[in-house]
Design a protein around this motif. Sequence first.
Motif, mmCIF file in Angstrom:
data_model
loop_
_atom_site.group_PDB
_atom_site.id
_atom_site.type_symbol
_atom_site.label_atom_id
_atom_site.label_comp_id
_atom_site.label_asym_id
_atom_site.label_seq_id
_atom_site.Cartn_x
_atom_site.Cartn_y
_atom_site.Cartn_z
ATOM 1 N N GLU A 1 13.621 9.950 9.603
ATOM 2 C CA GLU A 1 13.383 10.616 8.321
ATOM 3 C C GLU A 1 12.384 11.760 8.442
ATOM 4 O O GLU A 1 12.448 12.733 7.692
ATOM 5 N N ASP A 2 11.470 11.656 9.400
ATOM 6 C CA ASP A 2 10.454 12.708 9.559
ATOM 7 C C ASP A 2 10.737 13.619 10.746
ATOM 8 O O ASP A 2 9.848 14.352 11.206
ATOM 9 N N ASP A 3 11.972 13.628 11.222
ATOM 10 C CA ASP A 3 12.351 14.451 12.370
ATOM 11 C C ASP A 3 12.755 15.835 11.869
ATOM 12 O O ASP A 3 13.897 16.065 11.468
ATOM 13 N N ASP B 1 3.041 8.241 3.661
ATOM 14 C CA ASP B 1 3.982 7.181 3.991
ATOM 15 C C ASP B 1 3.951 6.184 2.836
ATOM 16 O O ASP B 1 2.980 5.434 2.680
ATOM 17 N N TYR C 1 8.869 9.029 3.222
ATOM 18 C CA TYR C 1 7.833 10.045 3.407
ATOM 19 C C TYR C 1 7.882 11.114 2.320
ATOM 20 O O TYR C 1 8.946 11.536 1.891
ATOM 21 N N ARG D 1 0.913 14.285 4.581
ATOM 22 C CA ARG D 1 2.158 13.546 4.820
ATOM 23 C C ARG D 1 1.888 12.104 4.419
ATOM 24 O O ARG D 1 1.094 11.403 5.033
ATOM 25 N N MET E 1 10.748 20.379 3.496
ATOM 26 C CA MET E 1 10.947 19.652 4.739
ATOM 27 C C MET E 1 12.358 19.992 5.222
ATOM 28 O O MET E 1 13.348 19.812 4.507
ATOM 29 N N ALA F 1 6.944 18.189 11.035
ATOM 30 C CA ALA F 1 6.892 17.266 9.899
ATOM 31 C C ALA F 1 6.425 15.877 10.299
ATOM 32 O O ALA F 1 5.888 15.138 9.470
ATOM 33 N N ALA F 2 6.629 15.497 11.559
ATOM 34 C CA ALA F 2 6.202 14.172 12.018
ATOM 35 C C ALA F 2 4.711 14.110 12.290
ATOM 36 O O ALA F 2 4.141 13.013 12.359
ATOM 37 N N ASN G 1 12.575 14.671 2.761
ATOM 38 C CA ASN G 1 13.721 15.038 3.587
ATOM 39 C C ASN G 1 14.931 15.164 2.661
ATOM 40 O O ASN G 1 15.296 14.202 1.979
ATOM 41 N N TRP H 1 5.899 14.916 1.721
ATOM 42 C CA TRP H 1 4.994 15.946 2.242
ATOM 43 C C TRP H 1 4.418 16.691 1.043
ATOM 44 O O TRP H 1 5.077 17.546 0.455
#
Length: 497
Positions: free
Chosen positions: A436-438, A398, A378, A396, A420, A460-461, A368, A380
């Motif tokens: 953060e993953d929104d 974590d 996160y 993705r 992202m 992304a989530a 992000n 990606w």
Amino acid sequence: MQITRQPPVKITLQPSNHPYLSGPWTPVHEEVVVEELEVIKGEIPADIDGIYLRNTENPVHQPLGRHHPFDGDAMIHQVSISGGKASYRNRFVRTQCFVEEQLSGGAIWGGLMDPPSLSKRPGFGAHGSLKDTGSTDIIVHAGKALATFYQCGEAWQLDPLTLDNLGKAPWGPLDGVSAHPKVDEATGELMFFNYSKHAPYMHYGVVDRDGTLSHYVPIPLSGPRLPHDMAITKSWSILNDMPLFWDADLLKRGIHAARIHEGIPTRFALIPRRGQPEDIRWFEASPTYVLHWTNAWEEGEEVVLEGYYQDKPMPDPIEEAGEFSHMMAYVDEHSFQSRLHRWRFNLSTGECTEERLSDRIVEFGMINPNRLMKKSRYVWSTTTRPGWFLFNGYCRQDTLTGEEQLFELPDGVYASESPMVPRTPLPGEQIADLAEDDGYLVTFLIDENSGSSQLAILDAADVTKGPICLAKLPHKISSGVHSAWVGHGQLQADRAS
């Protein structure tokens, strides 16, 4: 789909079965503009507002010798998304070398796998005999897109909205600019490095928001090196000296052969953003090679760095690839075995500690962008087709829990490096309010089954759902290397300042 075509460029390239001149690496040579793309699945989210830029390799002339996938001429593909609609355009980067070969009607310079004597004129960059293509990286700084070459060429400027070529950046130093300069949007500063075959072998610089080279210092090394990326925190810039570099004896004979040098550790140079050589803090770590970092930040007395550690920087040849056995291995993640890794540099003790974050082979990750230089959770990453430099899915990761989400594209479908993109906050929301993953992953797909390409958007989530939206591109694009995202609001602010 209404298509506006630009005048054609001169082309001498012949059809080929070379693995990186055919299939998903088949060059595209037409330059077009499409005002609105046709959506063929789902809908373009209304809370995406910005520009996706993708740098690709598209040679236009028949190679003088052996072709390497990173020898191609740079073409930037752009999608501008706003209000649930998307437009598309693409343009070659008119580097000095591209223009000179257009005037000559054929190739002038040899490639990465050719002897320097094959080039008809002196070349550019750290290698010294290559064409400066600008075909590696693409970023946006101070309202302009910058295309850069991994061997240190000029920084070539384009208008990110129109892709009009704006010439080379006037601040570029004599030894050029490596791919992967970094931008601090809060200050408007761009940090970059370069490397060469003459002492001190590396330099580091800072360019201000107004395009002024305001800081430029040597980073003394013991010999020529081959760094590829750098990282930044709010206080530090992080450079590297790794044990994969040109063989010194072969280099004396004009042979540029990268070798792993046993017994030499990885070294990291932490320099204050506007520091001097005497301010550098050096840290030693286990020997490896790293193409790309994902993020870095400050945490108490430590500086934390994350990126992709290679377990086998000198991979075994892929024998079944025949004459391309070495080339195929050196661009294959499953051969050099890149995995997400973390380094911690303790500024009090001078010690470096390391941690493997995942055993999965991945690379070309994005975070992000609102977490750049801040502790992030996160990443990606892209997955690849074994034996090839082709992205075939996403992971993705974590870094807090170790959990991984996977999505694999259908056989014969390949992705691009995928930024992202945080969603646009709703009225009354702040960026800090968003998870953060929104947001979304934005990418281009190359579908060899249908001979077409699409703009694809993923959640992304939850990347396991695959593309939530697809829109048709006017032609099948070629694969390539790096990409960038810039919000329309950020671009407007950069141009106004």
